[in-house]
Design a protein around this motif. Structure first.
Motif, PDB file in Angstrom:
ATOM      1  N   ARG A  20       0.842  -1.182   0.000  1.00 16.02           N
ATOM      2  CA  ARG A  20       0.000   0.000   0.000  1.00 16.02           C
ATOM      3  C   ARG A  20       0.884   1.242   0.000  1.00 16.02           C
ATOM      4  NH1 ARG A  20      -3.817  -0.663   5.145  1.00 16.02           N
ATOM      5  NH2 ARG A  20      -1.848  -1.397   6.047  1.00 16.02           N
ATOM      6  N   PRO A  21       0.411   2.328  -0.610  1.00 19.61           N
ATOM      7  CA  PRO A  21       1.184   3.575  -0.520  1.00 19.61           C
ATOM      8  C   PRO A  21       1.260   4.043   0.922  1.00 19.61           C
ATOM      9  CG  PRO A  21      -0.987   4.005  -1.440  1.00 19.61           C
ATOM     10  CD  PRO A  21      -0.853   2.517  -1.346  1.00 19.61           C
ATOM     11  N   ASN A  22       2.290   4.801   1.219  1.00 18.46           N
ATOM     12  CA  ASN A  22       2.521   5.273   2.577  1.00 18.46           C
ATOM     13  C   ASN A  22       2.640   6.791   2.567  1.00 18.46           C
ATOM     14  OD1 ASN A  22       4.802   6.166   4.639  1.00 18.46           O
ATOM     15  ND2 ASN A  22       3.696   4.435   5.538  1.00 18.46           N
ATOM     16  N   SER A  23       1.977   7.438   3.515  1.00 13.75           N
ATOM     17  CA  SER A  23       1.935   8.902   3.531  1.00 13.75           C
ATOM     18  C   SER A  23       3.321   9.519   3.698  1.00 13.75           C
ATOM     19  CB  SER A  23       0.999   9.389   4.636  1.00 13.75           C
ATOM     20  OG  SER A  23       1.405   8.904   5.900  1.00 13.75           O
ATOM     21  N   ALA A  24       4.173   8.931   4.557  1.00 15.43           N
ATOM     22  CA  ALA A  24       5.511   9.483   4.770  1.00 15.43           C
ATOM     23  C   ALA A  24       6.344   9.392   3.504  1.00 15.43           C
ATOM     24  CB  ALA A  24       6.208   8.751   5.916  1.00 15.43           C
ATOM     25  N   ARG A  25       6.209   8.268   2.791  1.00 15.55           N
ATOM     26  CA  ARG A  25       6.981   8.104   1.564  1.00 15.55           C
ATOM     27  C   ARG A  25       6.442   8.986   0.443  1.00 15.55           C
ATOM     28  NH1 ARG A  25       6.380   2.217   2.958  1.00 15.55           N
ATOM     29  NH2 ARG A  25       5.056   2.077   1.092  1.00 15.55           N
ATOM     30  N   MET A  26       5.114   9.176   0.403  1.00 16.29           N
ATOM     31  CA  MET A  26       4.530  10.097  -0.573  1.00 16.29           C
ATOM     32  C   MET A  26       5.006  11.523  -0.301  1.00 16.29           C
ATOM     33  SD  MET A  26       0.648   8.568  -0.600  1.00 16.29           S
ATOM     34  CE  MET A  26      -0.067   9.956  -1.507  1.00 16.29           C
ATOM     35  N   TYR A  27       5.054  11.901   0.958  1.00 15.82           N
ATOM     36  CA  TYR A  27       5.532  13.231   1.364  1.00 15.82           C
ATOM     37  C   TYR A  27       6.980  13.420   0.932  1.00 15.82           C
ATOM     38  CZ  TYR A  27       5.756  17.211   4.693  1.00 15.82           C
ATOM     39  OH  TYR A  27       5.874  18.438   5.282  1.00 15.82           O
ATOM     40  N   LEU A  81      10.722  17.993  20.525  1.00 14.77           N
ATOM     41  CA  LEU A  81      10.132  16.674  20.318  1.00 14.77           C
ATOM     42  C   LEU A  81       9.360  16.749  19.013  1.00 14.77           C
ATOM     43  CD1 LEU A  81       9.429  13.805  21.251  1.00 14.77           C
ATOM     44  CD2 LEU A  81       7.473  14.783  22.495  1.00 14.77           C
ATOM     45  N   ASP A  82       9.880  16.091  17.977  1.00 19.67           N
ATOM     46  CA  ASP A  82       9.299  16.157  16.642  1.00 19.67           C
ATOM     47  C   ASP A  82       8.432  14.923  16.412  1.00 19.67           C
ATOM     48  OD1 ASP A  82       8.669  16.643  14.029  1.00 19.67           O
ATOM     49  OD2 ASP A  82      10.722  16.727  13.283  1.00 19.67           O
ATOM     50  N   LEU A  83       7.113  15.090  16.493  1.00 22.37           N
ATOM     51  CA  LEU A  83       6.171  13.986  16.376  1.00 22.37           C
ATOM     52  C   LEU A  83       5.852  13.705  14.909  1.00 22.37           C
ATOM     53  CD1 LEU A  83       3.655  15.026  19.191  1.00 22.37           C
ATOM     54  CD2 LEU A  83       5.560  13.396  19.358  1.00 22.37           C
ATOM     55  N   GLY A  84       5.994  12.459  14.500  1.00 19.19           N
ATOM     56  CA  GLY A  84       5.757  12.116  13.106  1.00 19.19           C
ATOM     57  C   GLY A  84       6.757  12.810  12.207  1.00 19.19           C
ATOM     58  N   SER A  85       8.028  12.686  12.561  1.00 22.08           N
ATOM     59  CA  SER A  85       9.094  13.448  11.906  1.00 22.08           C
ATOM     60  C   SER A  85       9.277  13.096  10.446  1.00 22.08           C
ATOM     61  CB  SER A  85      10.416  13.244  12.655  1.00 22.08           C
ATOM     62  OG  SER A  85      10.681  11.860  12.837  1.00 22.08           O
ATOM     63  N   GLY A  86       8.862  11.880  10.044  1.00 26.88           N
ATOM     64  CA  GLY A  86       8.934  11.518   8.638  1.00 26.88           C
ATOM     65  C   GLY A  86      10.320  11.128   8.182  1.00 26.88           C
ATOM     66  N   ASN A  92      15.967  19.372   8.197  1.00 27.76           N
ATOM     67  CA  ASN A  92      15.492  18.706   9.398  1.00 27.76           C
ATOM     68  C   ASN A  92      15.698  19.595  10.618  1.00 27.76           C
ATOM     69  OD1 ASN A  92      14.586  15.834   8.832  1.00 27.76           O
ATOM     70  ND2 ASN A  92      16.501  15.953   7.692  1.00 27.76           N
ATOM     71  N   VAL A  93      14.972  19.273  11.681  1.00 26.83           N
ATOM     72  CA  VAL A  93      14.992  20.105  12.887  1.00 26.83           C
ATOM     73  C   VAL A  93      16.404  20.233  13.444  1.00 26.83           C
ATOM     74  CG1 VAL A  93      14.161  20.305  15.259  1.00 26.83           C
ATOM     75  CG2 VAL A  93      12.602  19.541  13.462  1.00 26.83           C
ATOM     76  N   HIS A  94      17.122  19.124  13.565  1.00 28.01           N
ATOM     77  CA  HIS A  94      18.437  19.211  14.194  1.00 28.01           C
ATOM     78  C   HIS A  94      19.427  19.998  13.339  1.00 28.01           C
ATOM     79  CE1 HIS A  94      19.394  15.778  11.552  1.00 28.01           C
ATOM     80  NE2 HIS A  94      20.657  16.079  11.743  1.00 28.01           N
ATOM     81  N   GLU A  95      19.273  19.923  12.010  1.00 24.86           N
ATOM     82  CA  GLU A  95      20.163  20.699  11.146  1.00 24.86           C
ATOM     83  C   GLU A  95      19.951  22.198  11.362  1.00 24.86           C
ATOM     84  OE1 GLU A  95      20.600  17.688   7.334  1.00 24.86           O
ATOM     85  OE2 GLU A  95      19.015  19.195   7.316  1.00 24.86           O
ATOM     86  N   LYS A 105      18.809  19.840  21.821  1.00 25.50           N
ATOM     87  CA  LYS A 105      18.492  18.414  21.791  1.00 25.50           C
ATOM     88  C   LYS A 105      17.207  18.182  20.999  1.00 25.50           C
ATOM     89  CE  LYS A 105      20.791  17.419  26.179  1.00 25.50           C
ATOM     90  NZ  LYS A 105      20.651  16.852  27.543  1.00 25.50           N
ATOM     91  N   VAL A 106      17.226  17.126  20.181  1.00 26.72           N
ATOM     92  CA  VAL A 106      16.089  16.830  19.315  1.00 26.72           C
ATOM     93  C   VAL A 106      15.748  15.352  19.428  1.00 26.72           C
ATOM     94  CG1 VAL A 106      15.193  16.834  16.956  1.00 26.72           C
ATOM     95  CG2 VAL A 106      16.774  18.648  17.695  1.00 26.72           C
ATOM     96  N   GLY A 107      14.494  15.072  19.751  1.00 28.23           N
ATOM     97  CA  GLY A 107      13.994  13.702  19.748  1.00 28.23           C
ATOM     98  C   GLY A 107      12.989  13.537  18.627  1.00 28.23           C
ATOM     99  N   TYR A 108      13.370  12.765  17.598  1.00 30.93           N
ATOM    100  CA  TYR A 108      12.465  12.477  16.492  1.00 30.93           C
ATOM    101  C   TYR A 108      11.637  11.235  16.825  1.00 30.93           C
ATOM    102  CZ  TYR A 108      15.344  15.510  13.444  1.00 30.93           C
ATOM    103  OH  TYR A 108      16.006  16.562  12.877  1.00 30.93           O
ATOM    104  N   VAL A 109      10.378  11.224  16.392  1.00 34.47           N
ATOM    105  CA  VAL A 109       9.513  10.063  16.603  1.00 34.47           C
ATOM    106  C   VAL A 109       8.735   9.786  15.329  1.00 34.47           C
ATOM    107  CG1 VAL A 109       7.635   9.057  17.951  1.00 34.47           C
ATOM    108  CG2 VAL A 109       9.236  10.650  19.048  1.00 34.47           C
ATOM    109  N   ASP A 110       8.789   8.545  14.866  1.00 37.24           N
ATOM    110  CA  ASP A 110       7.966   8.130  13.729  1.00 37.24           C
ATOM    111  C   ASP A 110       7.740   6.630  13.818  1.00 37.24           C
ATOM    112  OD1 ASP A 110       7.351   9.847  10.906  1.00 37.24           O
ATOM    113  OD2 ASP A 110       7.043   7.684  10.815  1.00 37.24           O
ATOM    114  N   HIS A 111       6.662   6.151  13.193  1.00 41.48           N
ATOM    115  CA  HIS A 111       6.388   4.714  13.235  1.00 41.48           C
ATOM    116  C   HIS A 111       6.679   4.022  11.919  1.00 41.48           C
ATOM    117  CE1 HIS A 111       2.755   5.858  11.077  1.00 41.48           C
ATOM    118  NE2 HIS A 111       2.496   4.592  10.861  1.00 41.48           N
ATOM    119  N   GLU A 112       6.981   4.788  10.855  1.00 43.41           N
ATOM    120  CA  GLU A 112       7.222   4.222   9.539  1.00 43.41           C
ATOM    121  C   GLU A 112       8.650   3.667   9.467  1.00 43.41           C
ATOM    122  OE1 GLU A 112       6.306   3.315   6.575  1.00 43.41           O
ATOM    123  OE2 GLU A 112       8.264   3.434   5.647  1.00 43.41           O
TER     124      GLU A 112
END
Length: 274
Positions: A20-27, A81-86, A92-95, A105-112
């Protein structure tokens, strides 16, 4: 980076779903990245045929993120805290943060899995940055993960970044509860940044097709109007210029309302007062 950070909880997917297509990858595709598959490109192109603004939306979100992070740094924030960072890409935030404050300090979170795997490779050897594989809709698992609890000090101000993630929580009650969960653990002086898709220049038919395309993915989306987005900031005081079309939020260059409307998104940043 601990083992749990790299692999996430046992229930999390460890390999990408390519059926299936994935929103993070489409983004990522819209942003010109390379971490996507044919099925993602097909869905993204289908959306573009009817809603050409889809790519404008993605790029406007990325630009808003950069401006919001720079603003937050100017307010003394040094934790994010970057939620659904992709999927990692330029800006990117840390850059952005480390150009101004290398100690941020940067905490990235994603499930993909693709997003997490790319982030792991990109962040190898980096200090003050982690990636956690977790579902942002489960705040307890996010907040207790080593990459979050071991990196960010919630007794001090932290900026929670919810950039283009809350549309994937279509139930309003759940979305409000989700924001409230992260607000509850944040110290006074913390911030919340939200960008959210909204029907501004898109027609009803374009929105219908966008919903149909995203319905093919594991993460359907909800377009909210400005008032519903504003209500997600309950408990926060919006910084100037308030909740506006995302390209009009402290823009780096002059932009007209008509141009900004093509993004079909609102953005704002709010302060959690003591």
């Amino acid at each position: 980076m601990g083992e749990n950070e790299r692999t996430g909880p046992p229930s999390m997917p460890s390999v990408p779903d390519t059926d299936r297509p994935n929103s993070a990858r489409m983004y990522d595709y819209y942003l010109g990245g390379s971490a996507h598959f044919a099925i993602d490109r097909k869905a993204a192109d289908d959306a573009l045929e009817v809603l050409p603004q889809s790519a404008v939306y993605a790029k406007a979100n990325r630009a808003f993120l950069g401006r919001a992070v720079r603003f937050l740094l100017s307010q003394g924030v040094d934790q994010f805290l970057d939620l659904g960072s992709g999927i990692p890409t330029v800006g990117n935030v840390h850059e952005i943060a480390h150009r101004i404050n290398p100690a941020a300090k940067v905490g990235y979170v994603d499930h993909e899995p693709v997003a997490v795997a790319h982030a792991q490779r990109m962040l190898a050897g980096q200090s003050n940055v982690t990636i956690t594989q977790a579902d942002v809709r489960d705040p307890e698992s996010v907040l207790t993960a080593p990459g979050v609890a071991g990196m960010l000090d919630f007794s001090r101000p932290v900026a929670v970044l919810a950039i283009a993630i809350l549309p994937f929580v279509p139930d309003d009650a759940e979305a409000h509860a989700l924001v409230a969960s992260y607000r509850a653990v944040s110290a006074p002086g913390s911030w919340l940044a939200i960008s959210h898709i909204s029907q501004v220049s898109a027609t009803d038919e374009q929105v219908r097709v966008a919903h149909e395309v995203m319905g093919r993915t594991p993460t359907p989306v909800l377009w909210r109007d400005r008032d519903r987005i504003a209500s997600l900031f309950n408990g926060y005081r919006l910084a100037d210029p308030g909740l506006v079309l995302s390209p009009l939020w402290r823009p780096d260059t002059q932009i007209s309302f008509g141009e900004a409307a093509q993004a079909n998104a609102y953005g704002g940043v709010g302060l959690l007062d003591g």
